[in-house]
Motif scaffolding. Sequence first.
Motif, PDB file in Angstrom:
ATOM      1  N   UNK A   1       0.837  -1.209   0.000  1.00 42.97           N
ATOM      2  CA  UNK A   1       0.000   0.000   0.000  1.00 42.97           C
ATOM      3  C   UNK A   1       0.869   1.255   0.000  1.00 42.97           C
ATOM      4  N   UNK A   2       1.933   1.241   0.796  1.00 43.72           N
ATOM      5  CA  UNK A   2       2.829   2.391   0.825  1.00 43.72           C
ATOM      6  C   UNK A   2       3.484   2.657  -0.518  1.00 43.72           C
ATOM      7  N   UNK A   3       3.805   1.585  -1.244  1.00 42.49           N
ATOM      8  CA  UNK A   3       4.456   1.737  -2.547  1.00 42.49           C
ATOM      9  C   UNK A   3       3.534   2.375  -3.582  1.00 42.49           C
ATOM     10  N   UNK A   4       2.216   2.292  -3.394  1.00 41.99           N
ATOM     11  CA  UNK A   4       1.296   2.948  -4.338  1.00 41.99           C
ATOM     12  C   UNK A   4       0.615   4.164  -3.692  1.00 41.99           C
ATOM     13  N   UNK A   5       1.192   4.643  -2.592  1.00 37.85           N
ATOM     14  CA  UNK A   5       0.725   5.859  -1.909  1.00 37.85           C
ATOM     15  C   UNK A   5      -0.733   5.731  -1.443  1.00 37.85           C
TER      16      UNK A   5
ATOM     17  N   UNK B   1      -8.547  -1.045  -2.061  1.00 39.04           N
ATOM     18  CA  UNK B   1      -8.418  -0.202  -3.247  1.00 39.04           C
ATOM     19  C   UNK B   1      -8.452   1.273  -2.850  1.00 39.04           C
ATOM     20  N   UNK B   2      -8.187   2.142  -3.843  1.00 43.16           N
ATOM     21  CA  UNK B   2      -8.151   3.570  -3.553  1.00 43.16           C
ATOM     22  C   UNK B   2      -9.541   4.159  -3.360  1.00 43.16           C
ATOM     23  N   UNK B   3     -10.572   3.356  -3.542  1.00 44.51           N
ATOM     24  CA  UNK B   3     -11.926   3.791  -3.241  1.00 44.51           C
ATOM     25  C   UNK B   3     -12.700   4.283  -4.447  1.00 44.51           C
ATOM     26  N   UNK B   4     -13.794   4.965  -4.183  1.00 39.32           N
ATOM     27  CA  UNK B   4     -14.739   5.376  -5.223  1.00 39.32           C
ATOM     28  C   UNK B   4     -14.506   6.835  -5.598  1.00 39.32           C
ATOM     29  N   UNK B   5     -14.312   7.073  -6.882  1.00 37.22           N
ATOM     30  CA  UNK B   5     -14.093   8.436  -7.374  1.00 37.22           C
ATOM     31  C   UNK B   5     -14.438   8.490  -8.857  1.00 37.22           C
ATOM     32  N   UNK B   6     -14.700   9.681  -9.361  1.00 41.65           N
ATOM     33  CA  UNK B   6     -14.952   9.857 -10.783  1.00 41.65           C
ATOM     34  C   UNK B   6     -13.783   9.291 -11.586  1.00 41.65           C
ATOM     35  N   UNK B   7     -14.089   8.596 -12.678  1.00 41.56           N
ATOM     36  CA  UNK B   7     -13.041   7.919 -13.437  1.00 41.56           C
ATOM     37  C   UNK B   7     -12.043   8.909 -14.020  1.00 41.56           C
ATOM     38  N   UNK B   8     -10.827   8.827 -13.519  1.00 48.49           N
ATOM     39  CA  UNK B   8      -9.721   9.660 -13.977  1.00 48.49           C
ATOM     40  C   UNK B   8      -8.449   8.912 -13.602  1.00 48.49           C
TER      41      UNK B   8
ATOM     42  N   UNK C   1      -5.400   9.817 -12.904  1.00 51.62           N
ATOM     43  CA  UNK C   1      -4.695  10.355 -11.745  1.00 51.62           C
ATOM     44  C   UNK C   1      -5.509  10.114 -10.471  1.00 51.62           C
ATOM     45  N   UNK C   2      -4.826  10.169  -9.328  1.00 52.15           N
ATOM     46  CA  UNK C   2      -5.507   9.953  -8.056  1.00 52.15           C
ATOM     47  C   UNK C   2      -6.578  11.024  -7.840  1.00 52.15           C
TER      48      UNK C   2
END
Length: 290
Positions: A57-61, A94-101, A103-104
């Motif tokens: 997890x740390x390696x992918x921020x 996972x990084x969670x739910x966000x508008x598809x883009x 970048x984070x």
Amino acid sequence: MSKIAYVNGRYLPQSEASVNIEDRGYQFGDGIYEVVHLHDGRYVDEDLHLARLERSLGEIQLAMPMSRAALSVVLREVAQRNRVREGLLYMQVTRGVARRDHAFPTKPVPPALVVTIRRVPAYPTDVDKWQAACITLPDLRWARRDIKSVNLLPNCLARQKAREQGAIEAILYDEATCMVTEGAATTFWIVDENGAIRTRFLDHVVLPGCTRAALMAELRTLGMAYDEREFSLDEMRRAREAFITSATSFVKPITKIDGNPVGDGKVGPVVRRLFDIFARHVKGDVKNAA
């Protein structure tokens, strides 16, 4: 009884469990996973798996979804609610739910956590019935294989080719150098022609296997030598013995590669001993105490 999953703070029947279609794990494979073996109600090498989860997890921020202590409580609760004492637990962050883009998300969102478990047979008792065959394939995965990412398409394709050829695993190699890296979902070892136990050293090219680390610790305790040194396809083909390790394979003898026997084509004395050593580790090592 319905299977119970943990999904983002709730324990739900798996038939009712779901994730948002804009979860970045679904959209981009933007996540990390771990698989842990449960033996007699005890998670084997839990500390190693949670440490690797946190590192990946740390390696992918990406932050841990909760503390290690809290996550351990969830893992035990999932096993208890499913009444499983011998099984495989899967957890994914996972990084969670966000508008598809690509970048984070510009505004951080809570990481998503899913945990499931299923029953599996106990550690095998007959090493001769545990032996298997492998094939070899070029390693087509991304450069950061030390991160246990949910991006597993090349691994899936390799495992499918192995299945189509009557094997259980694909042993991957660097096309430019013909040096072996690892299995599609396992660590690969040989007992070379001189009798040395060998597996590749750790770097970004291979995953730091938890079963690999646990076996090495047992070997050090017993004063048994091993060599973290890469080897070529030719050296592999001249090996006396071969085996794979993972949370699902434990220590699995490989007696045939690409249709050709490894050594005399039977489970060798070194792998036979390692199988017994790891059986004791799984079934009673104090390091695994709950």
